[in-house]
Design a protein around this motif. Structure first.
Motif, mmCIF file in Angstrom:
data_model
loop_
_atom_site.group_PDB
_atom_site.id
_atom_site.type_symbol
_atom_site.label_atom_id
_atom_site.label_comp_id
_atom_site.label_asym_id
_atom_site.label_seq_id
_atom_site.Cartn_x
_atom_site.Cartn_y
_atom_site.Cartn_z
ATOM 1 N N UNK A 180 0.860 -1.164 0.000
ATOM 2 C CA UNK A 180 0.000 0.000 0.000
ATOM 3 C C UNK A 180 0.909 1.231 0.000
ATOM 4 N N UNK A 181 0.672 2.120 -0.920
ATOM 5 C CA UNK A 181 1.476 3.325 -1.029
ATOM 6 C C UNK A 181 0.958 4.459 -0.159
ATOM 7 N N UNK A 182 1.696 5.540 -0.147
ATOM 8 C CA UNK A 182 1.356 6.702 0.675
ATOM 9 C C UNK A 182 0.003 7.279 0.269
ATOM 10 N N UNK A 183 -0.247 7.372 -1.026
ATOM 11 C CA UNK A 183 -1.521 7.922 -1.505
ATOM 12 C C UNK A 183 -2.688 7.027 -1.093
ATOM 13 N N UNK A 184 -2.498 5.723 -1.188
ATOM 14 C CA UNK A 184 -3.548 4.783 -0.805
ATOM 15 C C UNK A 184 -3.821 4.837 0.699
ATOM 16 N N UNK A 185 -2.779 5.011 1.486
ATOM 17 C CA UNK A 185 -2.955 5.116 2.938
ATOM 18 C C UNK A 185 -3.736 6.380 3.270
ATOM 19 N N UNK A 186 -3.390 7.501 2.641
ATOM 20 C CA UNK A 186 -4.112 8.753 2.877
ATOM 21 C C UNK A 186 -5.578 8.605 2.492
ATOM 22 N N UNK A 187 -5.854 7.997 1.361
ATOM 23 C CA UNK A 187 -7.240 7.783 0.928
ATOM 24 C C UNK A 187 -7.983 6.885 1.903
ATOM 25 N N UNK A 188 -7.337 5.817 2.347
ATOM 26 C CA UNK A 188 -7.935 4.876 3.290
ATOM 27 C C UNK A 188 -8.351 5.593 4.572
ATOM 28 N N UNK A 189 -7.452 6.398 5.121
ATOM 29 C CA UNK A 189 -7.747 7.115 6.369
ATOM 30 C C UNK A 189 -8.848 8.144 6.171
ATOM 31 N N UNK A 238 -3.044 14.136 4.075
ATOM 32 C CA UNK A 238 -2.515 14.368 2.736
ATOM 33 C C UNK A 238 -1.382 13.371 2.522
ATOM 34 N N UNK A 239 -0.944 13.230 1.287
ATOM 35 C CA UNK A 239 0.160 12.301 1.020
ATOM 36 C C UNK A 239 1.427 12.760 1.737
ATOM 37 N N UNK A 240 1.649 14.068 1.782
ATOM 38 C CA UNK A 240 2.826 14.589 2.483
ATOM 39 C C UNK A 240 2.768 14.319 3.973
ATOM 40 N N UNK A 241 1.590 14.460 4.553
ATOM 41 C CA UNK A 241 1.424 14.198 5.978
ATOM 42 C C UNK A 241 1.652 12.739 6.328
#
Length: 57
Positions: A1-10, A23-26
């Motif tokens: 799972x990538x950073x973008x997917x983790x941000x979307x999941x949360x 955000x992806x940066x966060x």
């Protein structure tokens, strides 16, 4: 799972950080933070004299 997917999941689940969406940066900052990765050095200096404490094992 990538950073973008983790941000979307949360964000999809309404999980926030201090009331704000992720955000992806966060997410990247959290995953690479020395504190959250367990590498943070705590209590490195003596508060009374400011001298470094010996490293603990």
């Amino acid at each position: 799972m990538g950073v973008k997917a983790i941000a979307s999941y949360l964000n999809e689940r309404g999980i926030t950080r201090r009331g704000r969406r992720f955000s992806t940066g966060g997410v990247h900052d959290l995953l690479t933070s020395s504190t959250y990765c367990g590498r943070h050095k705590f209590n490195r200096f003596d508060s009374r004299n400011g001298r470094p404490r010996p490293p603990s094992h």
